[in-house]
Scaffold this motif. Structure first.
Motif, PDB file in Angstrom:
ATOM      1  N   ARG A 241       3.176 -21.633   3.115  1.00 47.07           N
ATOM      2  CA  ARG A 241       2.508 -21.032   4.266  1.00 47.07           C
ATOM      3  C   ARG A 241       2.189 -22.086   5.322  1.00 47.07           C
ATOM      4  NH1 ARG A 241      -0.821 -18.476   1.508  1.00 47.07           N
ATOM      5  NH2 ARG A 241      -2.626 -19.866   1.567  1.00 47.07           N
TER       6      ARG A 241
ATOM      7  N   GLY B  62       6.573  -0.320  -4.385  1.00 49.58           N
ATOM      8  CA  GLY B  62       6.212   0.938  -3.737  1.00 49.58           C
ATOM      9  C   GLY B  62       7.076   2.110  -4.143  1.00 49.58           C
TER      10      GLY B  62
ATOM     11  N   ALA C  27       8.913 -10.701  -6.677  1.00 51.12           N
ATOM     12  CA  ALA C  27       7.746 -10.225  -5.933  1.00 51.12           C
ATOM     13  C   ALA C  27       6.766 -11.351  -5.712  1.00 51.12           C
ATOM     14  CB  ALA C  27       7.073  -9.075  -6.677  1.00 51.12           C
ATOM     15  N   ASP C  28       5.966 -11.185  -4.665  1.00 48.83           N
ATOM     16  CA  ASP C  28       4.849 -12.073  -4.367  1.00 48.83           C
ATOM     17  C   ASP C  28       3.583 -11.357  -4.814  1.00 48.83           C
ATOM     18  OD1 ASP C  28       2.762 -13.528  -3.251  1.00 48.83           O
ATOM     19  OD2 ASP C  28       3.835 -13.948  -1.395  1.00 48.83           O
TER      20      ASP C  28
ATOM     21  N   GLN D 164       0.528 -20.035  -6.898  1.00 49.61           N
ATOM     22  CA  GLN D 164      -0.486 -20.038  -5.849  1.00 49.61           C
ATOM     23  C   GLN D 164      -0.442 -21.319  -5.025  1.00 49.61           C
ATOM     24  OE1 GLN D 164      -3.463 -19.104  -8.876  1.00 49.61           O
ATOM     25  NE2 GLN D 164      -4.226 -17.516  -7.525  1.00 49.61           N
TER      26      GLN D 164
ATOM     27  N   GLU E 155       0.729 -11.518  -3.794  1.00 52.62           N
ATOM     28  CA  GLU E 155      -0.098 -11.096  -2.669  1.00 52.62           C
ATOM     29  C   GLU E 155       0.467  -9.857  -1.973  1.00 52.62           C
ATOM     30  OE1 GLU E 155      -2.902 -12.404  -2.215  1.00 52.62           O
ATOM     31  OE2 GLU E 155      -2.748 -14.248  -3.399  1.00 52.62           O
ATOM     32  N   LYS E 156       1.720  -9.502  -2.285  1.00 55.28           N
ATOM     33  CA  LYS E 156       2.367  -8.359  -1.627  1.00 55.28           C
ATOM     34  C   LYS E 156       3.023  -7.455  -2.663  1.00 55.28           C
ATOM     35  CE  LYS E 156       3.354 -11.224   2.444  1.00 55.28           C
ATOM     36  NZ  LYS E 156       4.427 -11.776   3.312  1.00 55.28           N
ATOM     37  N   LEU E 157       2.282  -7.124  -3.713  1.00 56.99           N
ATOM     38  CA  LEU E 157       2.854  -6.349  -4.808  1.00 56.99           C
ATOM     39  C   LEU E 157       3.281  -4.960  -4.371  1.00 56.99           C
ATOM     40  CD1 LEU E 157       0.670  -7.214  -7.938  1.00 56.99           C
ATOM     41  CD2 LEU E 157       3.040  -7.823  -7.482  1.00 56.99           C
ATOM     42  N   LEU E 158       2.484  -4.338  -3.532  1.00 54.29           N
ATOM     43  CA  LEU E 158       2.789  -2.967  -3.135  1.00 54.29           C
ATOM     44  C   LEU E 158       4.120  -2.890  -2.407  1.00 54.29           C
ATOM     45  CD1 LEU E 158       1.726  -0.116  -3.276  1.00 54.29           C
ATOM     46  CD2 LEU E 158       0.543  -0.479  -1.108  1.00 54.29           C
ATOM     47  N   ASP E 159       4.467  -3.930  -1.655  1.00 49.51           N
ATOM     48  CA  ASP E 159       5.755  -3.943  -0.966  1.00 49.51           C
ATOM     49  C   ASP E 159       6.910  -3.963  -1.959  1.00 49.51           C
ATOM     50  OD1 ASP E 159       4.353  -4.028   1.390  1.00 49.51           O
ATOM     51  OD2 ASP E 159       4.600  -6.193   1.690  1.00 49.51           O
ATOM     52  N   ALA E 160       6.697  -4.601  -3.112  1.00 53.41           N
ATOM     53  CA  ALA E 160       7.772  -4.745  -4.093  1.00 53.41           C
ATOM     54  C   ALA E 160       7.903  -3.537  -5.010  1.00 53.41           C
ATOM     55  CB  ALA E 160       7.532  -6.005  -4.938  1.00 53.41           C
TER      56      ALA E 160
END
Length: 307
Positions: A103, A255, A245-246, A96, A248-253
């Motif tokens: 960022r 899916g 994976a990140d 984190q 914050e963007k789990l669904l992208d990894a």
């Protein structure tokens, strides 16, 4: 020693007191520096002394940041992991804090002093990411100047009010001590509550390294999700068969992953914080068998898996 005596000590050797206080805080000791900067500013004899205090504060801050930068450059993510283990709330872990740094980039060093918990970890992150030293020192110095300069100038502009407040507090010494102790106790209670809440969330079934090794050798191996930071993956290499994976963007990894397949999450955080968080999120997304790896990346290395 009452508050008036403390103020006299600061006024007598303000530059040295400011330097030592800021240096101790910036190397990670729980020594507040802003109150000292405010009082020192209110006691300054003129803008010449204000400038000397500011120079001392900036120098102390940059020296401490430079030492943390060198440690991060030398030891990489291990320094960050050690720092996070000292935190009362282990959920604020390497992934984190590094994501915040990635960022914001160079600006993160400028604003780091104003973000609680980020000031100490930003310099070793910069070192681990091999940020060029001249740019690092420039950004660290600018951030220190804004932070310390704001406090010192606030003390200078509000010197009459601060002197009056110090006189009142000196007369009401016992009351001040009780109020300060109450505030510290309240802060500590809040942090302990955050730790307790995290431990409750972390109370989910984990998979041990041995169980994972056996499962990976079976006919239906689990899917492995690598939640280490991008810098750590670049430093140590990717894990064979795992998907980075990140959190914050789990669904992208994930899916395209079937929800009925077992999933193991892995991170390099104290208390497996990010792996636990990702497991919770995947459960909410409909994955039926998600477990964090107990011990995370260190356990994976100890099990002698190929990287």
């Amino acid at each position: 020693m009452d508050l008036s005596q403390i103020a006299e000590s600061i006024q007598r050797d303000a530059v040295s007191v400011v330097f030592v206080n800021v240096l101790l805080q910036q190397v990670g000791l729980p020594v507040p520096a802003v109150p000292t900067l405010l009082v020192a500013g209110s006691l300054a004899a003129g803008f010449g002394q204000v400038g000397a205090m500011l120079a001392a504060a900036v120098l102390a801050s940059v020296v401490a940041d430079w030492l943390w930068y060198l440690s991060g450059r030398q030891f990489g993510y291990r320094v960050l992991s050690s720092l996070c283990r000292l935190s009362i709330n282990p959920a604020s872990c390497v992934t984190q804090t590094e994501a915040r740094f990635m960022r914001w980039g160079l600006w993160s060093l400028v604003v780091a002093k104003f973000v609680p918990g980020f000031s100490t970890v930003a310099p070793p992150i910069a070192g681990s990411l091999r940020m060029p030293l001249p740019g690092f020192l420039l950004a660290a110095g600018a951030g220190a100047a804004l932070w310390a300069g704001g406090a010192i100038l606030a003390g200078w502009w509000l010197r009459d009010e601060l002197q009056e407040a110090l006189a009142v507090m000196s007369r009401q010494g016992t009351t001040v001590i009780v109020v300060v102790a109450g505030a510290v106790a309240g802060w500590l209670a809040w942090k302990l509550w955050q730790r307790y809440r995290f431990e409750k969330l972390a109370a989910i079934p984990h998979v041990t390294p041995l169980e994972l090794m056996e499962a990976l050798a079976s006919e239906t191996p689990p899917l492995l999700l690598d939640l280490r930071s991008a810098a750590m993956v670049a430093e140590t290499g990717p894990i064979a068969g795992a998907r980075a994976a990140d959190v914050e963007k789990l669904l992208d990894a994930v899916g395209d992953w079937p929800h009925e397949r077992p999933v193991v999450t892995m991170c390099a955080c104290p208390a497996d914080a990010t792996a636990v968080r990702a497991a919770r999120v995947l459960n909410e997304l409909g994955f039926v068998a998600v477990r964090p790896l107990k011990g995370g990346y260190d356990a994976w290395i100890a099990a002698n898996r190929p990287i």
